[in-house]
Design a protein around this motif. Structure first.
Motif, short mmCIF file in Angstrom:
data_model
loop_
_atom_site.label_atom_id
_atom_site.label_comp_id
_atom_site.label_asym_id
_atom_site.label_seq_id
_atom_site.Cartn_x
_atom_site.Cartn_y
_atom_site.Cartn_z
N SER A 259 23.46 20.59 20.19
CA SER A 259 23.30 18.99 19.93
C SER A 259 23.15 18.35 20.86
CB SER A 259 24.17 18.74 18.79
OG SER A 259 24.47 19.47 17.72
N ASN A 260 23.77 18.31 22.01
CA ASN A 260 23.54 17.71 23.07
C ASN A 260 23.27 18.46 24.39
OD1 ASN A 260 24.08 14.92 21.77
ND2 ASN A 260 26.35 15.74 21.56
N PHE A 261 22.39 18.39 25.03
CA PHE A 261 22.18 19.33 26.24
C PHE A 261 22.89 18.57 27.53
CE2 PHE A 261 18.37 20.21 23.56
CZ PHE A 261 18.28 21.59 23.95
N SER A 262 23.58 19.79 27.90
CA SER A 262 24.41 19.58 29.17
C SER A 262 23.80 20.47 30.46
CB SER A 262 25.87 19.63 29.09
OG SER A 262 26.20 18.96 28.02
N MET A 263 22.55 20.32 30.39
CA MET A 263 21.90 21.37 31.31
C MET A 263 22.12 20.72 32.69
SD MET A 263 17.69 22.62 31.75
CE MET A 263 17.33 23.49 33.02
N TYR A 264 21.85 19.62 33.13
CA TYR A 264 21.99 19.24 34.37
C TYR A 264 23.42 19.29 34.92
CZ TYR A 264 21.90 15.76 38.19
OH TYR A 264 22.36 15.28 39.35
N GLU A 265 24.49 18.74 33.91
CA GLU A 265 25.74 18.66 34.38
C GLU A 265 26.22 20.25 34.78
OE1 GLU A 265 24.59 17.41 31.73
OE2 GLU A 265 25.06 15.28 32.14
N ASN A 266 26.11 21.12 33.82
CA ASN A 266 26.16 22.62 34.29
C ASN A 266 25.73 23.19 35.49
OD1 ASN A 266 28.00 22.60 31.76
ND2 ASN A 266 26.47 23.37 30.35
N TYR A 267 24.31 23.08 35.37
CA TYR A 267 23.70 23.69 36.56
C TYR A 267 24.23 22.77 38.08
CZ TYR A 267 21.03 26.75 33.66
OH TYR A 267 20.65 27.96 33.04
N HIS A 268 24.17 21.66 37.76
CA HIS A 268 24.76 20.92 39.00
C HIS A 268 26.04 21.51 39.26
CE1 HIS A 268 26.41 17.39 41.13
NE2 HIS A 268 25.05 17.22 41.57
N THR A 269 26.94 21.73 38.50
CA THR A 269 28.37 22.06 39.03
C THR A 269 28.18 23.16 39.48
OG1 THR A 269 29.33 20.66 37.18
CG2 THR A 269 30.75 22.43 37.95
N ALA A 270 27.36 24.10 38.81
CA ALA A 270 27.27 25.53 39.34
C ALA A 270 26.94 25.66 40.69
CB ALA A 270 26.34 26.40 38.32
N LEU A 271 25.89 24.88 41.14
CA LEU A 271 25.26 24.57 42.39
C LEU A 271 26.12 24.11 43.54
CD1 LEU A 271 21.62 24.44 41.49
CD2 LEU A 271 22.76 26.18 42.31
N THR A 272 27.17 23.25 43.02
CA THR A 272 27.86 22.04 44.00
C THR A 272 29.24 22.40 44.07
OG1 THR A 272 28.08 20.72 42.25
CG2 THR A 272 26.30 20.15 43.74
N GLN A 273 29.70 23.14 43.00
CA GLN A 273 31.28 23.52 43.03
C GLN A 273 31.65 24.48 44.05
OE1 GLN A 273 33.36 23.71 39.23
NE2 GLN A 273 34.62 25.39 39.84
N THR A 274 30.61 25.58 44.05
CA THR A 274 30.87 26.69 45.08
C THR A 274 29.38 26.60 45.79
OG1 THR A 274 29.80 28.36 43.66
CG2 THR A 274 32.26 27.95 43.77
N PRO A 275 29.20 27.28 47.03
CA PRO A 275 28.18 27.46 47.91
C PRO A 275 27.24 28.73 47.13
CG PRO A 275 30.10 28.27 48.96
CD PRO A 275 30.70 27.65 47.94
N LEU A 276 26.87 28.43 45.95
CA LEU A 276 26.11 29.45 45.08
C LEU A 276 24.79 30.13 45.80
CD1 LEU A 276 26.52 31.19 42.57
CD2 LEU A 276 25.09 29.61 41.59
N ILE A 277 23.99 29.20 46.40
CA ILE A 277 22.78 29.51 47.12
C ILE A 277 23.31 30.42 48.41
CG2 ILE A 277 20.81 28.69 48.44
CD1 ILE A 277 20.81 28.03 45.42
N GLN A 278 24.24 29.98 49.16
CA GLN A 278 24.79 30.89 50.34
C GLN A 278 25.24 32.31 49.70
OE1 GLN A 278 24.61 30.31 53.77
NE2 GLN A 278 25.22 32.63 53.68
N PHE A 279 25.61 32.14 48.62
CA PHE A 279 26.12 33.49 47.94
C PHE A 279 24.88 34.35 47.68
CE2 PHE A 279 30.04 31.34 46.12
CZ PHE A 279 30.65 31.52 47.34
N MET A 280 23.81 33.60 47.02
CA MET A 280 22.61 34.50 46.74
C MET A 280 21.87 34.92 48.07
SD MET A 280 21.29 32.37 43.56
CE MET A 280 20.02 33.50 43.19
N ILE A 281 21.89 34.02 49.16
CA ILE A 281 21.34 34.62 50.29
C ILE A 281 22.03 36.07 50.89
CG2 ILE A 281 21.03 33.86 52.83
CD1 ILE A 281 20.50 31.21 51.69
N ASN A 282 23.36 35.94 50.86
CA ASN A 282 24.07 36.82 51.21
C ASN A 282 23.68 38.06 50.23
OD1 ASN A 282 25.58 35.34 53.14
ND2 ASN A 282 27.22 35.07 51.70
N GLY A 283 23.63 38.01 49.04
CA GLY A 283 23.28 38.98 48.09
C GLY A 283 21.90 39.69 48.52
N VAL A 284 20.84 38.87 48.93
CA VAL A 284 19.49 39.31 49.40
C VAL A 284 19.95 40.10 50.56
CG1 VAL A 284 17.34 38.43 50.33
CG2 VAL A 284 18.27 37.33 48.27
#
Length: 247
Positions: free
Chosen positions: A22-47
């Motif tokens: 009913s209420n989209f929280s896309m920005y909040e969830n994805y922002h938290t996912a990308l800022t709470q942990t260094p997710l981009i660095q984890f993905m670079i490590n995975g690559v």
């Protein structure tokens, strides 16, 4: 997973069924996912880890498969049976010897420790051997008559014809090691070399509970590259599986 990543926390735990939030929280969830942990660095490590594993597996699997398919020598069938038998050994069985070896080499908590145990893939050897069986032996004989060495035949003749099989194996290898949680959990102690599955665990809290919105957002981000790669490679993937004789 994707729908949950768009929902606010109160809608995730509601007792009524709703497909779309009913209420989209896309920005909040994805922002938290990308800022709470260094997710981009984890993905670079995975690559880095998955590509290094795949390339090292190809370097070993292609010549080994060629030797099992096109060369004649005493004991070849016994060696092939041994390779197939190794398919039945799960990695958890040999994890302790692997760990001790990584400790002796000083590779704990390093990229080398994440990559080294998987440089030999018996599945890759088996898959490539099945594909090479479909390559006419006359082609190999003609290359020998033209003065090619055995390694020249492998890398200049066999590899170009085996692109579909290599792509098929690449999909299996990359998906398996991108999603691997067991071995990185043992070897990696610092966040600098964490792989994506370890990054998802950061959203789990025994005291405050799981943050399912950011957790599903992180999982969506991690899965998306695999889905995109498969959609791009699906034609070659299917071709490689069918031409290698695996049903």
């Amino acid at each position: 997973m994707v729908i949950t990543s768009l929902k606010p926390e109160d809608e995730i735990f509601t007792n009524t069924l709703s497909i779309m939030p009913s209420n989209f929280s896309m920005y909040e969830n994805y922002h938290t996912a990308l800022t709470q942990t260094p997710l981009i660095q984890f993905m670079i490590n995975g690559v880095i880890v998955t590509i290094a594993i795949f390339l090292s597996q190809i370097v070993v699997a292609v010549p080994a498969a060629y030797a099992l398919s096109k060369l004649e020598y005493y004991g070849k069938e016994v060696i092939f049976i041994a390779v197939v038998a190794c398919l039945m050994i799960p990695p958890q069985v040999v994890s302790i010897p692997w760990y001790l070896l990584m400790y002796k080499f000083g590779w704990l908590d390093t990229y080398e420790g994440l990559v080294a145990p998987f440089t030999i893939s018996v599945f890759g050897i088996f898959l490539m051997r099945q594909f090479f069986n479909s390559v006419p032996t006359d082609l190999v004989s003609a290359a020998r008559m033209d003065g090619f060495s055995e390694f020249g035949i492998v890398w200049k003749i066999m590899v170009p014809t085996a692109i579909p099989a290599l792509i098929s194996f690449g999909v299996f290898s990359i998906v398996a090691h991108w999603n691997d949680y067991f071995w990185p959990l043992i070897v990696a102690n610092s966040q600098e070399i964490y792989t994506p599955p370890l990054g998802v665990v950061a959203f789990k809290s025994d005291e405050a509970g799981d943050s399912y919105g950011p957790l599903m957002a992180a999982a969506t981000i991690i899965v998306a590259p695999l889905v995109i790669c498969y959609l791009i490679a699906q034609k070659r993937f299917i071709e490689g599986i069918t031409m290698s004789g695996i049903k």
